[in-house]
Write an enzyme that holds these catalytic residues in place. Structure first.
Site, PDB file in Angstrom:
ATOM      1  N   THR A  69       6.933   0.186  -2.192  1.00 36.70           N
ATOM      2  CA  THR A  69       6.199   0.457  -0.965  1.00 36.70           C
ATOM      3  C   THR A  69       4.812   0.972  -1.330  1.00 36.70           C
ATOM      4  OG1 THR A  69       7.005   2.733  -0.862  1.00 36.70           O
ATOM      5  CG2 THR A  69       8.337   1.052   0.232  1.00 36.70           C
TER       6      THR A  69
ATOM      7  N   GLU B  21      11.052  -3.265   2.553  1.00 38.35           N
ATOM      8  CA  GLU B  21      12.505  -3.105   2.475  1.00 38.35           C
ATOM      9  C   GLU B  21      13.271  -4.281   3.065  1.00 38.35           C
ATOM     10  OE1 GLU B  21      10.821   1.130   2.870  1.00 38.35           O
ATOM     11  OE2 GLU B  21      10.274  -0.907   3.435  1.00 38.35           O
TER      12      GLU B  21
ATOM     13  N   LYS C 143       1.126  11.983  21.126  1.00 38.57           N
ATOM     14  CA  LYS C 143       1.916  12.719  22.116  1.00 38.57           C
ATOM     15  C   LYS C 143       0.969  13.626  22.890  1.00 38.57           C
ATOM     16  CE  LYS C 143       5.751  12.532  18.867  1.00 38.57           C
ATOM     17  NZ  LYS C 143       4.970  11.856  17.818  1.00 38.57           N
TER      18      LYS C 143
ATOM     19  N   TRP D 247       3.576   9.597  25.831  1.00 31.93           N
ATOM     20  CA  TRP D 247       3.200   8.861  24.630  1.00 31.93           C
ATOM     21  C   TRP D 247       2.029   7.925  24.928  1.00 31.93           C
ATOM     22  CZ3 TRP D 247       8.283   6.844  21.920  1.00 31.93           C
ATOM     23  CH2 TRP D 247       8.949   7.933  21.342  1.00 31.93           C
TER      24      TRP D 247
END
Length: 557
Positions: A191, A334, A451, A456
């Site tokens: 990653t 992944e 937030k 949101w």
């Protein structure tokens, strides 16, 4: 009832044999300063056998790791095929990682041999003293005496070899082992390491095989296509393209280090490119070039985009002005890495609002990838296109665990374990919704959702709307602390050259596109949005610069 079917393992060597025999006349075109260099798939097969023979003599006799430090070119494709096919494990080092991350990933993987492009040999020589597991360096192309001396001077290096000198005397065939377990590792990828050390993912032969078959079919890669693979072979398994082209029988155009808009446009025109794959920043720069420089792109019908969300304005511009379809793909390292592709349902009228509502999403979950949305309370959300949650996935090309070599701290192991639910699903960290017919619409990364006042705000949604302004080249939105609301959006914007657009202009542009309370009060005009090693917006850098007072912020209202 006992199975009546044969159990031939799914191995990379089968893809190698298939592509280099039944599609022997297809070609790898490597772009150079002197023009295209051509290698037939038949020659790729021969060279792969010779490379495997040479690696055997260097002591690669089992599942040792063989690294690459290379651009996209024919020799890198040969390595992608030969190394796993012989039973070893390919580790394509990300040449854009910071030095300390490169040293970490190469050492953590335990690489023993590395193949390095000559144009990268000098900077690699500076890393080599720290890469203590390496024994041999193979250089693809000529290097100067000073660089060779620097490589040879490293105490733990047993030999520095020229790629073609090393393999030219080897037999042109190789007995690819048939007794490999399809579940054993074929390649490794790390990653990008936005937080902490990069995490290693070991792909299996089976995962690579099934992933590439499904992506080839879902994306519609056809025999005879000429695919411009701009996505680096060192990034997230190159989205499977080294194996996809073998399956489909598509020729592949490799840009090497020539990744700017002008040479890419010349490749499309000269090589009659039909498809391609790359990140939004690459395709956005190419779009601006095509708009300003007449180029024959009539052969090109589809470009895949991934790595981050493509601005809808860019997708519409390619379709309307150049008749090129931009297809969203989404996934993760992944996941081998592709999990969705946004090919609109066939029944929809091309160009209709509903058509574009599908095209602008991340795409339909591929057959083989199960997905579910988990709300903040741990309750699974319905597939209704509106209910939002964190996406969790599982499937035959989703990693079941990260690669561990025993050197990890307890904290690192705990962080890796936290990526999985109690019942084994991978937590993607992406927040979004799923439609009834399985199309994923991401609203943000869980860590990037703003937030504000208990509600949101999607940073991605704001970015896409801001980048719809004709004077905006790039825009990145992050949440920053606010005394009243907890967090508020900060928009960092790169304007096109010569633009006099102001923060007030952009705020007014958003009127009617997003709710008024979501419009940023804080704007910063910058020369370039910082990016990670794989071309994504590096939002942690923007947050840090803001916290340190290093951004020229304009505050409205």
């Amino acid at each position: 009832m006992k199975s009546t079917m044969q159990t031939t393992p799914l191995l990379i060597s089968h893809l190698l044999r298939y592509g280099t025999t039944v599609h022997a006349d297809q070609e790898v075109v490597t772009w150079t300063a002197d023009g295209p260099r051509r290698t037939s798939y038949a020659e790729v097969g021969t060279r792969a056998a010779q490379l495997a023979g040479a690696l055997r003599k260097l002591g690669i006799t089992g599942d040792q790791r063989v690294a690459t430090f290379m651009w996209n070119n024919a020799e890198h494709l040969i390595a992608y095929l030969a190394i796993p096919s012989m039973g070893a494990v390919l580790h394509a080092l990300n040449i854009r990682l910071f030095p300390e991350q490169l040293i970490y990933t190469a050492t953590h993987a335990g690489n023993e041999v590395v193949i390095v492009d000559n144009s990268l040999a000098k900077p690699f020589s500076q890393l080599l003293p720290h890469l203590t597991t390496l024994r041999h360096v193979i250089v693809n192309g000529e290097i100067d005496d000073e660089t060779r001396a620097a490589l040879e001077a490293v105490e733990h290096i047993e030999g520095v070899h020229d790629f073609f000198t090393l393999i030219d005397g080897e037999p042109q065939t190789f007995d690819w082992p048939e007794d490999l377990d399809e579940n054993c590792a074929s390649s490794m990828c790390y990653t990008s390491g936005t937080t902490g050390n990069p995490k290693g993912v070991a792909y299996s032969h089976r995962s690579n095989y099934l992933h590439s078959l499904t992506v080839a079919q879902s994306l519609g890669v056809r025999q005879g296509d000429r695919s411009l693979v701009v996505v680096p072979l060192f990034h997230a398994n190159a989205w499977g393209f080294p194996y996809i082209v073998m399956i489909a029988g598509a020729s592949v155009i490799m840009p090497d280090r020539f990744l700017q808009a002008e040479p890419l446009a010349r490749m499309i025109e000269a090589e009659r490119v039909t498809t391609g794959a790359g990140v939004p920043t690459i395709w956005n720069d190419l779009l601006r070039y095509l708009d300003e420089h007449p180029t024959d792109t009539s052969s090109c019908y589809r470009l895949m985009v991934g790595g981050s969300a493509a601005p809808p304005a860019m997708m519409h511009a390619y379709q309307d002005r150049h008749d090129i379809e931009i297809v969203h793909g989404w996934g993760m390292t992944e996941m081998s890495p592709v999990g969705t592709l946004a090919v609109a349902p066939a029944a929809l009228e091309a160009g209709s609002d509903e058509f574009w509502s599908y095209r602008e999403k991340q795409g339909r979950l591929l057959c083989g990838v199960d997905g579910r949305l988990m709300g903040p309370d741990g309750v699974e959300q319905p597939w209704d296109g509106e209910s939002v949650g964190e996406l969790e996935v599982r499937g035959p090309w989703v990693t079941a665990s990260y690669y561990l070599n025993g050197s990890e701290s307890d904290t690192e192991r705990s962080e890796m374990n936290a990526k999985y639910s109690d019942d084994g699903w991978l937590r993607t960290g992406d927040v979004g919704a799923l439609t009834r017919d399985g199309f994923l619409a991401l609203t943000d990364r869980a860590k990037d959702v703003i937030k504000s006042g208990g509600e949101w705000i999607s940073s991605v949604d704001l970015e896409n709307h801001i980048m719809g302004h004709p004077d905006v080249k790039e825009a990145s939105v992050v949440g920053v602390p606010d005394e009243k609301w907890g967090e508020r959006p900060l928009a960092s914007v790169v304007l096109v050259d010569g633009s006099t657009t102001t923060a007030d202009d952009l705020s007014a542009f958003l009127d009617g596109k997003v709710a008024k309370w979501q419009v940023p009060e804080r704007w910063a005009f910058i020369d370039e949005v910082p990016k990670t090693s794989v071309g994504k917006f590096d939002k942690k850098v923007i947050r840090r610069r803001y916290a340190e007072g290093d951004l020229p912020v304009t505050q409205l209202r």
